[in-house]
Design an enzyme around this catalytic site. Structure first.
Site, PDB file in Angstrom:
ATOM      1  N   ASP A  38      14.861 -18.949  22.994  1.00  0.00           N
ATOM      2  CA  ASP A  38      14.575 -18.079  24.143  1.00  0.00           C
ATOM      3  C   ASP A  38      14.243 -16.674  23.620  1.00  0.00           C
ATOM      4  O   ASP A  38      14.752 -16.254  22.579  1.00  0.00           O
ATOM      5  CB  ASP A  38      15.719 -18.070  25.161  1.00  0.00           C
ATOM      6  CG  ASP A  38      17.098 -18.003  24.517  1.00  0.00           C
ATOM      7  OD1 ASP A  38      17.187 -17.845  23.298  1.00  0.00           O
ATOM      8  OD2 ASP A  38      18.094 -18.109  25.268  1.00  0.00           O
ATOM      9  N   GLU A  93      17.308 -15.359  30.848  1.00  0.00           N
ATOM     10  CA  GLU A  93      18.398 -14.645  31.530  1.00  0.00           C
ATOM     11  C   GLU A  93      18.381 -14.854  33.045  1.00  0.00           C
ATOM     12  O   GLU A  93      19.428 -14.895  33.670  1.00  0.00           O
ATOM     13  CB  GLU A  93      18.333 -13.141  31.228  1.00  0.00           C
ATOM     14  CG  GLU A  93      18.633 -12.776  29.783  1.00  0.00           C
ATOM     15  CD  GLU A  93      20.075 -13.046  29.377  1.00  0.00           C
ATOM     16  OE1 GLU A  93      20.928 -13.230  30.248  1.00  0.00           O
ATOM     17  OE2 GLU A  93      20.311 -13.091  28.158  1.00  0.00           O
TER      18      GLU A  93
HETATM   19 ZN   LIG Z   1      22.297 -13.835  28.068  1.00  0.00          ZN
HETATM   20 ZN   LIG Z   2      21.239 -15.727  25.779  1.00  0.00          ZN
END
Ligand SMILES: [Zn+2]
Ligand SMILES: [Zn+2]
Length: 430
Positions: A107, A168
């Site tokens: 990510d 997130e």
């Molecule tokens: Zn996070």
């Molecule tokens: Zn994270």
């Protein structure tokens, strides 16, 4: 994401097993080559991580980050696809011969934070910071790609590098899938990792849940006469699901890092539990009646699945039976569900190469409603989500994600590239 609803968690991994020696079994030549190559590119990866750290971008705005990633992968000679589910990037590394297909996901987004940076390469984007370690995740994934490109002539199979935006806000994984990720690539196995407060040098995993499954429970009743009594009854019914005694060491979150009873201990007290958030009940008008809600954490599926039947029984046996309409559990965060076989095989393969003291098998489940939207990929592809240690207690570096003073010992980048490059090689050619 690794949400932290309570700040009691800070430094809970303090007491966790420290690494006495970084034992390495380098009899397998290819893994020696991986380690030598990682050594050569390490400084450049630190540079990349610091650059990303200085120019963090929140979910949906990862334009610069994804441009950098795509340029790096293109330079390595990978087939690169961009703009998937927003600023998602996929790099495809094909070995000389066809074979198994494995995906590694990182990510890439940062998060809003007004707290000042604690490193000497601070964020230049006001109000945005990499305090969930996704800058490290990105650098590690690029390092794995670089390292595996060197092995290309011996590779049988295909490796997909999935750089996912918007973790997130829990949107990126779904957005990539909606945008045809799994039409584009067909991995047979998928892996990911997240930086955690474990000591740098280690990785950890367990089958199924890694974080407790945090659910909202909604109980619907037709309008009765005694609303106060109903609310009190419903609260008590939900509270009765909790099975951890108030005196238990469980409640001191620092014990989660204890080598004996913590999540990595064989005698972990962080398993087989259901807990109820005692300060988070509500009652609202809904569906011509009332809805009473609470929040529950489950460490395993059996207890979760038993919750609604148990509540229904309690209600059926009560004076409110006739007013009852329905009860349901509602997802709050996606729930990780690691594939048991892949966890067992991966941990064994990595222990054989890098030593047992670096590869931790977790026995408990983090007692917190945190998770990662990697969970959305898991029903599609057998997969494992690892924790990777980022702390160095002696240097005062604590990789507590989402905390304002989040920092990592950058040696963990080396750990990530070494262990996970080796893992992918082992998974391709078992
Ligand atoms: Zn996070
Ligand atoms: Zn994270």
């Amino acid at each position: 994401m690794l949400k932290t609803p309570s700040n009691t968690l800070t430094i809970f991994f303090f007491l966790l097993v420290t690494i006495s020696t970084l034992g390495q079994n380098t009899t397998k030549n290819i893994h020696t080559e991986i380690q030598q190559h990682t050594e050569q590119i390490f400084d450049s990866l630190v540079k990349i991580r610091r650059d990303l750290h200085m120019y963090p971008e929140v979910g949906g705005e990862e334009k610069r980050t994804s441009t950098k990633i795509a340029a790096y992968l293109t330079e390595l000679g990978l087939e690169v696809k961009t703009g998937i589910g927003g600023y998602g990037v996929v790099g495809i590394l094909k070995g000389v011969k066809p074979g198994k297909k494995i995906a590694w996901r990182a990510d890439i987004d940062a998060m809003p934070s007004k707290a000042p940076d604690v490193v000497d390469f601070p964020s230049k984007h006001e109000g945005v910071r990499h305090i969930c370690g996704h800058d490290v995740h990105t650098a590690v994934a690029l390092g794995i790609a670089n390292t595996l490109v060197q092995q290309k002539e011996d590779l049988e199979g295909t490796i997909y590098f999935v750089f996912q935006p918007s973790e997130e806000n829990i949107k990126g994984a779904l957005a990539m899938m909606d945008d045809g990720l799994f039409d584009m690539i067909q991995p047979e196995e998928m892996y990911a990792m997240h930086v955690t407060p474990f000591p740098a040098g280690t990785i950890a995993a367990k089958p199924e849940e890694m974080f407790s499954d945090y659910k909202k429970v909604d109980l619907f009743f037709k309008k009765g006469n005694n609303k106060d009594a109903l609310y009190e009854f419903a609260k008590q019914a939900i509270l009765s699901l909790e099975n951890v005694s108030p005196e238990s060491k469980f409640w001191n979150m620092q014990n989660m890092g204890d080598p004996e009873i913590g999540i990595a201990g064989t005698k972990s007290i962080y398993k087989n539990y259901t807990t109820v958030d005692k300060n988070n009940f509500s009652i609202k008008e809904a569906n011509n009646g009332v809805k009473i809600s609470g929040f529950i954490s489950f460490s395993d599926k059996k207890q979760r699945d038993a919750a609604i039947p148990s509540l229904k029984k309690k209600i059926a046996d009560s004076e409110f039976a006739e007013d009852f309409s329905t009860a349901e559990l509602v997802n709050v965060f996606p729930t990780l569900d690691n594939n048991e076989r892949l966890v067992n095989e991966s941990l064994e393969q990595l222990s054989d190469i890098y030593g047992e003291n670096r590869v931790l098998r977790l026995h408990g489940v983090v007692a917190d409603g945190r998770s990662d939207d990697f969970a959305f990929f898991q029903p599609k592809v057998p997969s494992v989500y690892f924790f990777m240690g980022g702390s160095n207690y002696e240097k005062g570096i604590i990789a507590q994600t989402h905390s304002p003073n989040f920092a990592v010992d950058e040696s963990c980048i080396k750990t990530g590239v070494n262990l996970f490059s080796s893992l992918i090689i082992e998974r391709l050619n078992p």
